[in-house]
Design a protein around this motif. Structure first.
Motif, PDB file in Angstrom:
ATOM      1  N   GLY A 286      -0.692   7.737   1.008  1.00 52.49           N
ATOM      2  CA  GLY A 286       0.309   8.599   1.441  1.00 52.49           C
ATOM      3  C   GLY A 286       1.427   8.643   0.361  1.00 52.49           C
ATOM      4  O   GLY A 286       2.849   9.209   0.757  1.00 52.49           O
ATOM      5  N   TYR A 287       1.267   8.067  -0.653  1.00 51.37           N
ATOM      6  CA  TYR A 287       2.344   8.272  -1.657  1.00 51.37           C
ATOM      7  C   TYR A 287       2.286   9.349  -2.829  1.00 51.37           C
ATOM      8  O   TYR A 287       1.164   9.489  -3.198  1.00 51.37           O
ATOM      9  N   SER A 288       3.299   9.913  -3.282  1.00 51.65           N
ATOM     10  CA  SER A 288       2.901  11.023  -4.399  1.00 51.65           C
ATOM     11  C   SER A 288       2.721  10.344  -5.487  1.00 51.65           C
ATOM     12  O   SER A 288       3.291   9.344  -5.985  1.00 51.65           O
ATOM     13  N   ILE A 289       2.133  11.115  -6.569  1.00 58.11           N
ATOM     14  CA  ILE A 289       2.031  10.790  -7.827  1.00 58.11           C
ATOM     15  C   ILE A 289       3.318  10.397  -8.676  1.00 58.11           C
ATOM     16  O   ILE A 289       3.527   9.575  -9.320  1.00 58.11           O
ATOM     17  N   ASP A 290       4.154  11.470  -8.498  1.00 62.67           N
ATOM     18  CA  ASP A 290       5.560  11.209  -9.214  1.00 62.67           C
ATOM     19  C   ASP A 290       6.015  10.027  -9.082  1.00 62.67           C
ATOM     20  O   ASP A 290       6.824   9.284  -9.682  1.00 62.67           O
ATOM     21  N   GLU A 291       6.215   9.554  -7.541  1.00 64.78           N
ATOM     22  CA  GLU A 291       6.708   8.399  -7.273  1.00 64.78           C
ATOM     23  C   GLU A 291       6.040   7.214  -7.524  1.00 64.78           C
ATOM     24  O   GLU A 291       6.477   6.129  -8.072  1.00 64.78           O
ATOM     25  N   LEU A 292       4.899   7.157  -7.982  1.00 68.17           N
ATOM     26  CA  LEU A 292       4.017   6.050  -8.407  1.00 68.17           C
ATOM     27  C   LEU A 292       4.171   5.841  -9.984  1.00 68.17           C
ATOM     28  O   LEU A 292       4.028   4.760 -10.475  1.00 68.17           O
ATOM     29  N   LEU A 293       4.335   7.033 -10.750  1.00 60.68           N
ATOM     30  CA  LEU A 293       4.541   6.797 -12.120  1.00 60.68           C
ATOM     31  C   LEU A 293       6.042   6.256 -12.325  1.00 60.68           C
ATOM     32  O   LEU A 293       6.014   5.739 -13.472  1.00 60.68           O
ATOM     33  N   LEU A 294       7.090   6.291 -11.658  1.00 59.89           N
ATOM     34  CA  LEU A 294       8.179   5.791 -11.804  1.00 59.89           C
ATOM     35  C   LEU A 294       8.264   4.317 -11.743  1.00 59.89           C
ATOM     36  O   LEU A 294       9.013   3.577 -12.391  1.00 59.89           O
ATOM     37  N   LEU A 295       7.012   3.739 -11.325  1.00 57.38           N
ATOM     38  CA  LEU A 295       6.816   2.097 -11.160  1.00 57.38           C
ATOM     39  C   LEU A 295       6.202   1.706 -12.653  1.00 57.38           C
ATOM     40  O   LEU A 295       6.423   0.513 -12.702  1.00 57.38           O
ATOM     41  N   ASN A 296       5.848   2.385 -13.557  1.00 57.87           N
ATOM     42  CA  ASN A 296       4.922   1.955 -14.580  1.00 57.87           C
ATOM     43  C   ASN A 296       5.736   1.151 -15.326  1.00 57.87           C
ATOM     44  O   ASN A 296       5.232   0.150 -16.151  1.00 57.87           O
ATOM     45  N   ASP A 297       7.039   1.164 -15.728  1.00 57.60           N
ATOM     46  CA  ASP A 297       7.797   0.340 -16.923  1.00 57.60           C
ATOM     47  C   ASP A 297       7.777  -1.063 -16.166  1.00 57.60           C
ATOM     48  O   ASP A 297       7.839  -1.989 -16.923  1.00 57.60           O
ATOM     49  N   ARG A 298       7.561  -1.404 -14.906  1.00 56.41           N
ATOM     50  CA  ARG A 298       7.656  -2.734 -14.236  1.00 56.41           C
ATOM     51  C   ARG A 298       6.359  -3.277 -14.116  1.00 56.41           C
ATOM     52  O   ARG A 298       6.415  -4.494 -13.458  1.00 56.41           O
ATOM     53  N   LEU A 299       5.253  -2.622 -14.278  1.00 55.74           N
ATOM     54  CA  LEU A 299       3.973  -3.015 -14.127  1.00 55.74           C
ATOM     55  C   LEU A 299       3.563  -3.912 -15.044  1.00 55.74           C
ATOM     56  O   LEU A 299       3.836  -3.786 -16.307  1.00 55.74           O
ATOM     57  N   LYS A 300       2.937  -4.918 -14.990  1.00 46.67           N
ATOM     58  CA  LYS A 300       2.287  -6.081 -15.856  1.00 46.67           C
ATOM     59  C   LYS A 300       0.732  -6.212 -15.646  1.00 46.67           C
ATOM     60  O   LYS A 300       0.284  -6.071 -14.436  1.00 46.67           O
ATOM     61  N   ALA A 301       0.234  -6.349 -16.723  1.00 41.07           N
ATOM     62  CA  ALA A 301      -1.334  -6.723 -16.506  1.00 41.07           C
ATOM     63  C   ALA A 301      -1.478  -8.235 -16.106  1.00 41.07           C
ATOM     64  O   ALA A 301      -0.581  -9.021 -16.180  1.00 41.07           O
ATOM     65  N   PRO A 302      -2.597  -8.429 -15.346  1.00 41.46           N
ATOM     66  CA  PRO A 302      -2.738  -9.886 -14.884  1.00 41.46           C
ATOM     67  C   PRO A 302      -3.000 -10.570 -15.699  1.00 41.46           C
ATOM     68  O   PRO A 302      -3.373 -10.294 -16.915  1.00 41.46           O
ATOM     69  N   LYS A 303      -2.688 -12.112 -15.632  1.00 38.33           N
ATOM     70  CA  LYS A 303      -2.685 -12.966 -16.595  1.00 38.33           C
ATOM     71  C   LYS A 303      -4.194 -13.253 -17.010  1.00 38.33           C
ATOM     72  O   LYS A 303      -5.065 -12.976 -16.422  1.00 38.33           O
ATOM     73  N   GLY A 304      -4.227 -13.142 -18.518  1.00 35.34           N
ATOM     74  CA  GLY A 304      -5.475 -13.372 -19.070  1.00 35.34           C
ATOM     75  C   GLY A 304      -6.313 -11.931 -19.397  1.00 35.34           C
ATOM     76  O   GLY A 304      -7.505 -11.809 -19.696  1.00 35.34           O
ATOM     77  N   ARG A 305      -5.724 -10.865 -19.060  1.00 36.74           N
ATOM     78  CA  ARG A 305      -6.301  -9.499 -19.296  1.00 36.74           C
ATOM     79  C   ARG A 305      -5.475  -8.880 -20.339  1.00 36.74           C
ATOM     80  O   ARG A 305      -4.354  -8.207 -20.104  1.00 36.74           O
ATOM     81  N   MET A 306      -6.066  -8.937 -21.636  1.00 37.38           N
ATOM     82  CA  MET A 306      -5.185  -8.438 -22.881  1.00 37.38           C
ATOM     83  C   MET A 306      -3.837  -9.008 -23.129  1.00 37.38           C
ATOM     84  O   MET A 306      -2.768  -8.440 -23.252  1.00 37.38           O
TER      85      MET A 306
END
Length: 458
Positions: A286-306
């Motif tokens: 139920g979330y829009s693509i635009d509001e999800l893209l706003l989160l990208n700067d705070r996303l981190k890869a899980p430990k041990g994945r590149m």
């Protein structure tokens, strides 16, 4: 709430019921006396007479599955359940989804290789998908913590062994299917058939997000057009213009008649697909693509994945890649943004599929300026034999053999010169090595940091 049947005699408390489960390496009947000594008032067994109330059944595992499903599944069945399967990428997708939903204020849980995260709590795990009694117990914990959605990695072993008995999924995802676990499944056909079982356990909206570029995508497609394919050619979501740097990846995509441009702090084409899979799964909550893209700067890869560690002007990447396809993917990513050389440290686990070892060695040497072949988790195999298996796929002279993993990491660090990349593959988030049957502490990240600390003034 705690499940009132115990399969582990060590966890039995006075008044509990112990059920004796037979596994490949352990027969629960051998532990009935310990369970009784710890206070079990009742035991459920397939054979034997004991000094407490004894219930004899034909198959204790079947009894346990039915008991849990009838008595506990109704308590958490209203949670949205999302399952992710495939050879590679499950952990990244699951962990990204947990982060994104948490940022959105959506109470959620994630279960997978790197542990069980629910709300602000964490429980370490042994298996990607735990056995059914542990699984149901974790679901209850998530429900009691107020979680509305649970996303879980679903392994082929778990599907084949019915560890997810009774569960039905609102959304499912397929990442890819490449050679792995053939020591267990024997053939790729059996491996694919095991994973297909997830797609036969769907309910409600029955959304499936699929990597449309994988040859097996159509095999996992749900009927009645409930599928969304991610592709770089033609699909429901088309990705293009992927550009890499050591800071991450920028790319465009077209979805639902709209064009988007975004950036993630992860590298690799495969991580673009992992991110987009996570994004679409949450979009259908139920979330829009635009509001999800706003989160990208705070996303981190899980430990041990590149996972990136910077040393002078060199980049060290620690990654869990332990299949031929995963090795290929991470090295292709490094090739796309390298400025200097690529140095790769690689090994293979013991007591696992031997046929993939030569393939992994060949891919590492073909795409690296220098490959350092070492040990991973040898388990009960001779480390030298594992290395010999790797070497059967190696040609040329751009490799060395350093059996001790600690020495291999130091060797790789010593080789770094100017704008080089060191890829340390195989263990990722793991902080141990399995030598024989003993697990000893060992962390690739810690070894790298120890080297940096010792050489920081040089």
């Amino acid at each position: 709430m705690e499940i009132d049947l115990k399969t582990d005699s060590r966890k039995v408390k006075p008044g509990d019921t112990f059920i004796a489960i037979r596994n490949v390496n352990r027969d629960g009947h051998d532990y009935v006396p310990m369970a009784i000594a710890n206070g079990a008032k009742k035991v459920i067994v397939e054979e034997g007479k004991y000094d407490v109330e004894t219930v004899t059944v034909k198959d204790t595992r079947a009894y346990l599955k039915d008991y849990l499903y009838k008595n506990y599944y109704p308590l958490f069945k209203d949670m949205k359940l999302i399952g992710v399967t495939g050879t590679n990428g499950k952990t990244t997708i699951g962990y990204l989804m947990f982060q994104m939903m948490t940022m959105l204020g959506h109470p959620c849980a994630y279960m997978g290789t790197i542990g069980f995260y629910y709300r602000d709590r964490f429980i370490p795990m042994v298996n990607t998908t735990p056995d059914i009694d542990v699984l149901y117990d974790l679901f209850l914990k998530a429900k009691e913590a107020g979680c509305q959605t649970l996303v879980m990695e679903v392994s082929s072993h778990a599907l084949d062994k019915e560890r997810i008995y009774g569960l039905e999924f609102d959304e499912v995802a397929f990442t890819n299917l490449t050679q792995d676990h053939l020591d267990y499944h024997k053939t790729m056909e059996n491996y694919a058939a095991a994973k297909l079982k997830l797609f036969q356990k769907t309910r409600n909206a029955r959304i499936a997000v699929l990597n449309g570029d994988d040859p097996y995508a159509s095999y996992f497609a749900l009927p009645e057009n409930h599928n969304e394919l991610i592709s770089d050619t033609a699909g429901d979501l088309v990705v293009k213009n992927i550009e890499f740097s050591h800071l991450g990846t920028s790319f465009d995509f077209h979805y639902e008649q709209k064009d988007y441009h975004t950036h993630i702090h992860m590298v690799g084409r495969y991580n673009v697909y992992n991110y987009l899979t996570a994004m679409l799964l949450i979009h259908h909550l139920g979330y829009s693509i635009d509001e999800l893209l706003l989160l990208n700067d705070r996303l981190k890869a899980p430990k041990g994945r590149m996972e990136l560690i910077v040393y002078k002007n060199n980049g060290i990447f620690v990654d869990y890649a332990h299949t031929p396809d995963a090795v290929d993917n991470v090295l292709n990513s490094a090739l796309e943004f390298k400025k200097g050389r690529i140095i790769t440290i690689i090994g293979c686990g013991g007591d696992r599929d031997r046929t993939k070892r030569s393939l992994m060695g060949a891919k590492a040497c073909a795409k690296s300026n220098l490959t350092i072949i070492t040990s991973d988790n040898p388990r009960t195999e001779d480390p030298q034999q594992i290395i010999a298996d790797i070497l059967t796929g190696v040609s040329g002279e751009n490799y060395v053999v350093v059996p001790d993993r600690r020495e291999a990491i130091a060797y790789g660090m010593n080789e770094l010169q100017d704008n080089d990349i060191l890829m340390i593959l195989g263990k990722g988030h793991e902080d141990y090595q399995i030598l024989g049957t003993v697990k000893v502490h060992f962390s690739d990240q810690e070894e790298v940091q120890k080297y940096i600390d010792e050489h920081q003034d040089q």
